[in-house]
Design an enzyme around this catalytic site. Structure first.
Site, PDB file in Angstrom:
ATOM      1  CB  THR A  45      -0.955   0.024   1.217  1.00 58.90           C
ATOM      2  OG1 THR A  45      -0.188  -0.058   2.418  1.00 58.90           O
ATOM      3  CG2 THR A  45      -1.934  -1.129   1.167  1.00 58.90           C
ATOM      4  N   PRO A  46       0.277   2.382  -0.481  1.00 61.14           N
ATOM      5  CG  PRO A  46      -1.020   3.860  -1.775  1.00 61.14           C
ATOM      6  CD  PRO A  46      -1.048   2.502  -1.137  1.00 61.14           C
ATOM      7  CD1 TRP A  47       3.957   7.611   0.184  1.00 64.28           C
ATOM      8  CD2 TRP A  47       2.454   9.260   0.268  1.00 64.28           C
ATOM      9  NE1 TRP A  47       4.206   8.455  -0.872  1.00 64.28           N
ATOM     10  CE2 TRP A  47       3.293   9.487  -0.843  1.00 64.28           C
ATOM     11  CE3 TRP A  47       1.437  10.186   0.523  1.00 64.28           C
ATOM     12  CZ2 TRP A  47       3.153  10.562  -1.700  1.00 64.28           C
ATOM     13  CZ3 TRP A  47       1.287  11.268  -0.336  1.00 64.28           C
ATOM     14  CH2 TRP A  47       2.134  11.442  -1.425  1.00 64.28           C
ATOM     15  CD  GLU A  77      -0.449  10.256 -10.051  1.00 60.83           C
ATOM     16  OE1 GLU A  77       0.550   9.530  -9.993  1.00 60.83           O
ATOM     17  OE2 GLU A  77      -1.577   9.902  -9.682  1.00 60.83           O
ATOM     18  CB  SER A  96       4.568   5.220  -8.340  1.00 60.12           C
ATOM     19  OG  SER A  96       5.514   4.210  -8.055  1.00 60.12           O
ATOM     20  CE  LYS A 102       6.880  -1.857   1.370  1.00 53.33           C
ATOM     21  NZ  LYS A 102       6.512  -0.755   2.227  1.00 53.33           N
ATOM     22  CD  GLU A 144       8.871   3.210   2.195  1.00 54.44           C
ATOM     23  OE1 GLU A 144       7.881   2.457   2.103  1.00 54.44           O
ATOM     24  OE2 GLU A 144       9.568   3.557   1.218  1.00 54.44           O
ATOM     25  CD  GLU A 180      -7.029  -0.330  -8.109  1.00 53.85           C
ATOM     26  OE1 GLU A 180      -7.181   0.714  -8.761  1.00 53.85           O
ATOM     27  OE2 GLU A 180      -7.819  -1.289  -8.170  1.00 53.85           O
TER      28      GLU A 180
HETATM   29  P1  NAD Z   1       5.215   4.101  -4.489  1.00 53.85           P
HETATM   30  O1  NAD Z   1       5.037   3.312  -5.725  1.00 53.85           O
HETATM   31  O2  NAD Z   1       6.470   4.831  -4.294  1.00 53.85           O
HETATM   32  O3  NAD Z   1       5.080   3.140  -3.201  1.00 53.85           O
HETATM   33  C1  NAD Z   1       3.964   2.327  -2.984  1.00 53.85           C
HETATM   34  C2  NAD Z   1       4.365   1.144  -2.135  1.00 53.85           C
HETATM   35  O4  NAD Z   1       5.277   0.326  -2.870  1.00 53.85           O
HETATM   36  C3  NAD Z   1       5.071   1.508  -0.837  1.00 53.85           C
HETATM   37  O5  NAD Z   1       4.641   0.633   0.182  1.00 53.85           O
HETATM   38  C4  NAD Z   1       6.545   1.266  -1.182  1.00 53.85           C
HETATM   39  O6  NAD Z   1       7.354   0.972  -0.066  1.00 53.85           O
HETATM   40  C5  NAD Z   1       6.426   0.057  -2.079  1.00 53.85           C
HETATM   41  N1  NAD Z   1       7.574  -0.150  -2.976  1.00 53.85           N
HETATM   42  C6  NAD Z   1       8.537   0.740  -3.339  1.00 53.85           C
HETATM   43  N2  NAD Z   1       9.421   0.142  -4.182  1.00 53.85           N
HETATM   44  C7  NAD Z   1       8.998  -1.129  -4.359  1.00 53.85           C
HETATM   45  C8  NAD Z   1       9.468  -2.225  -5.142  1.00 53.85           C
HETATM   46  N3  NAD Z   1      10.570  -2.136  -5.909  1.00 53.85           N
HETATM   47  N4  NAD Z   1       8.765  -3.377  -5.125  1.00 53.85           N
HETATM   48  C9  NAD Z   1       7.632  -3.480  -4.399  1.00 53.85           C
HETATM   49  N5  NAD Z   1       7.151  -2.497  -3.608  1.00 53.85           N
HETATM   50  C10 NAD Z   1       7.820  -1.323  -3.601  1.00 53.85           C
HETATM   51  O7  NAD Z   1       3.926   5.039  -4.404  1.00 53.85           O
HETATM   52  P2  NAD Z   1       3.610   6.155  -3.312  1.00 53.85           P
HETATM   53  O8  NAD Z   1       4.526   7.290  -3.567  1.00 53.85           O
HETATM   54  O9  NAD Z   1       3.581   5.523  -1.958  1.00 53.85           O
HETATM   55  O10 NAD Z   1       2.093   6.544  -3.702  1.00 53.85           O
HETATM   56  C11 NAD Z   1       1.786   7.473  -4.689  1.00 53.85           C
HETATM   57  C12 NAD Z   1       1.314   6.801  -5.946  1.00 53.85           C
HETATM   58  O11 NAD Z   1       0.264   5.888  -5.660  1.00 53.85           O
HETATM   59  C13 NAD Z   1       0.706   7.770  -6.947  1.00 53.85           C
HETATM   60  O12 NAD Z   1       1.188   7.513  -8.243  1.00 53.85           O
HETATM   61  C14 NAD Z   1      -0.788   7.485  -6.888  1.00 53.85           C
HETATM   62  O13 NAD Z   1      -1.507   7.809  -8.029  1.00 53.85           O
HETATM   63  C15 NAD Z   1      -0.809   6.035  -6.580  1.00 53.85           C
HETATM   64  N6  NAD Z   1      -2.089   5.649  -5.949  1.00 53.85           N
HETATM   65  C16 NAD Z   1      -3.023   5.007  -6.712  1.00 53.85           C
HETATM   66  C17 NAD Z   1      -4.263   4.665  -6.167  1.00 53.85           C
HETATM   67  C18 NAD Z   1      -5.328   3.983  -7.005  1.00 53.85           C
HETATM   68  O14 NAD Z   1      -6.324   3.523  -6.450  1.00 53.85           O
HETATM   69  N7  NAD Z   1      -5.172   3.882  -8.312  1.00 53.85           N
HETATM   70  C19 NAD Z   1      -4.528   4.952  -4.826  1.00 53.85           C
HETATM   71  C20 NAD Z   1      -3.551   5.590  -4.082  1.00 53.85           C
HETATM   72  C21 NAD Z   1      -2.318   5.929  -4.661  1.00 53.85           C
END
Ligand code: NAD
Length: 483
Positions: free
Chosen positions: A151-153, A385, A231, A177, A180, A252
């Protein structure tokens, strides 16, 4: 300061194998409020093994038992309401009212899947009508297996609920997970698992970053599916890892959603919905309607109404009831958004409101609510975005142009249509290529309706029966009919 240097595996808080520690920052005070362990591949191995051991028992427990567990989850979250709202607000920077909406959405999701789990028992073994005489076919649903949830933040309790509730309802066992950046609210899920007597290993929660936990989890040979929200960059890596082993993914991802304002609209009413679509959660919303397509006949009036509303926004401490917009959730995100604002200046974008119109609080990762008009379609701010409180407007001459430009994006997560004529708004909505289309309302998220994107916004759907289906394998048992 809170110390969260443990992992939740097999219903026990255990020391992490990893030695690294990660600071958790309060984005308003810009100070460390906790420290989490940066777990590693050994933690992932232990959690996946625990989930694998728990799978047969959890699958066999039946939908009714799992439904009871999910209802207990919802009750336990509701019992901690005040504490969790405060924690989400502190860790993420979102204002209290928004943290309350998040929590209520999460609770509604656990309740919805409690019912879905109970219904699953009745659906098992249902007869399928087949044309061949003397043959019967029955349909069963088995859980996909051990699933990794990442999940994201931006909406920690919501995004985890959308995955955890249907996964548990389906009979899957889970390794979750959290991000962080905002790990604090989701720790409550492990505490609740213990409190409600969830069997050992059904829910495991690992703290750490992408490198330490996310990547080893998505590459793990004994994981049957990964559901990821975040992302595009990371989503693509998760999908590539799944492809190596031919296991399923739900993704997502990002968005650049349009909001269409037609000429038959009251600009004052439209302005309220436009505001909610982009400045909620300081714009850190995957479905943020960050591209405003406004009919030229109402453009000036709409920008004037938006300007007035932006000027009235109170930026400040997210824990204060007076605050409308808190800081961004982390320093890196503020840097990203500021990069886009610098680019806008270079490109000479036409400003309606930006930092020059706004007194930013003395500390906190704030970005001023920003509005540009007449943004060229070639601008990166129009196409990419930004994930912050930045709205780009562009005028259109008619409905067809609005639809064409709305669909002219690599993303397709959501859209909003505003028109004085609801039939027209609904009809325009049908022309748009996105997973959620709202008309004449703010962004309503309902557990009964699906969530997910067309195009690069993702793969699969969460929520509704589709969310449950994504954690189920469909199995048919076929043979001579007994009658
Ligand atoms: P991110 O991709 O940086 O991180 C998301 C999660 O992935 C975190 O838990 C991170 O620790 C983990 N992660 C990082 N590197 C990884 C790897 N190599 N392998 C597996 N997991 C890894 O995203 P973010 O910055 O936390 O969130 C913002 C993004 O999330 C934006 O692009 C947003 O649009 C998207 N988002 C989408 C939705 C949806 O429903 N479509 C909802 C919320 C956020």
């Amino acid at each position: 300061m809170q110390q969260l240097i443990r992992q939740f595996i097999d219903n026990r808080w255990v020391e992490s194998a990893g030695q690294r520690r990660l600071p958790v920052i309060d984005p308003y005070h810009q100070r460390q409020i906790a420290e989490v362990t940066a777990g590693d591949a050994a933690d992932v191995d232990a959690a996946v093994a625990a989930a694998r051991r728990a799978l047969p028992g959890w699958q066999a427990s039946g939908g009714a038992r799992r439904g009871d567990a999910l209802a207990a989850f919802a009750d336990a979250l509701a019992a901690r309401r005040g504490e969790l709202i405060h924690l989400s607000s502190t860790n993420n920077g979102k204002v209290l009212a928004e943290a309350a909406i998040d929590l209520d959405d999460a609770i509604a999701c656990y309740r919805y899947y409690a019912d879905q789990a109970r219904d699953l028992d009745e659906r098992q073994g249902s007869a399928v009508s087949v044309a061949m005489s003397g043959i019967e076919a029955r349909c069963y649903h088995d859980p996909v297996g051990v699933v990794g949830l990442i999940t994201p933040w931006n909406f920690p309790l919501v995004t985890s609920a959308w995955k955890l509730a249907p996964a548990l309802a389906a009979g899957c066992t889970v390794v979750l997970k959290p991000s962080e950046v905002t790990p604090l609210p989701e720790q409550a899920l492990a505490e609740i698992a213990l409190e409600i007597g969830l069997p050992s290993g059904v829910l495991n929660l690992l703290n750490g970053d992408g490198e330490g936990i996310g990547a080893p989890l998505s590459q793990h040979p004994d994981i049957d599916k990964v559901s990821f929200t975040g992302s595009n960059r990371v989503g693509e890596a998760v999908m590539a890892a799944a492809a190596e082993r031919t296991v399923g993914v739900s993704l997502e991802l990002g968005g650049k959603s349009p909001i269409l304002v037609m000429e038959d609209t009251d600009p004052e009413q439209a302005a309220d919905w436009v505001m909610a679509g982009i400045y909620f959660n300081a714009g850190q919303i995957c479905s943020a309607t960050s591209r405003l397509l406004v009919h030229e006949a109402v453009a000036d009036a709409l920008y004037a109404a938006l300007g007035k509303r932006i000027d009235a926004l109170v930026l400040g401490n997210p824990l204060s009831e007076q605050t409308d917009m808190g800081p961004l959730a982390n320093a890196r995100q503020r840097e990203t958004v500021n990069g886009y604002l610098a680019l806008a200046e270079q490109e000479g974008l036409r400003v309606v409101r930006d930092a020059r119109h706004c007194q930013l609080p003395p500390h906190g990762y704030f970005v001023a609510p920003t509005l540009y008009r007449d943004v060229p379609l070639t601008s990166r701010l129009w196409k990419e975005e930004i994930f912050g409180p930045v709205l780009c407007g562009h005028s259109v001459a008619n409905e067809q142009e609005a639809i064409l430009l709305a669909n002219d994006s690599e993303f397709g997560l959501a859209a909003t249509v505003i028109s004085g004529d609801s039939d027209r708004a609904r009809r325009i909505g049908r022309e748009l290529r996105a997973g959620s289309i709202w008309f004449n309302t703010e962004q309503l998220v309902l557990p009964e309706t699906g969530w997910g994107g067309f195009k690069r916004s993702g793969i699969g759907r969460e929520l509704g029966p589709w969310g449950l289906a994504s954690y189920l394998e469909v199995k048919h048992v076929i043979g001579p009919s007994l009658d």
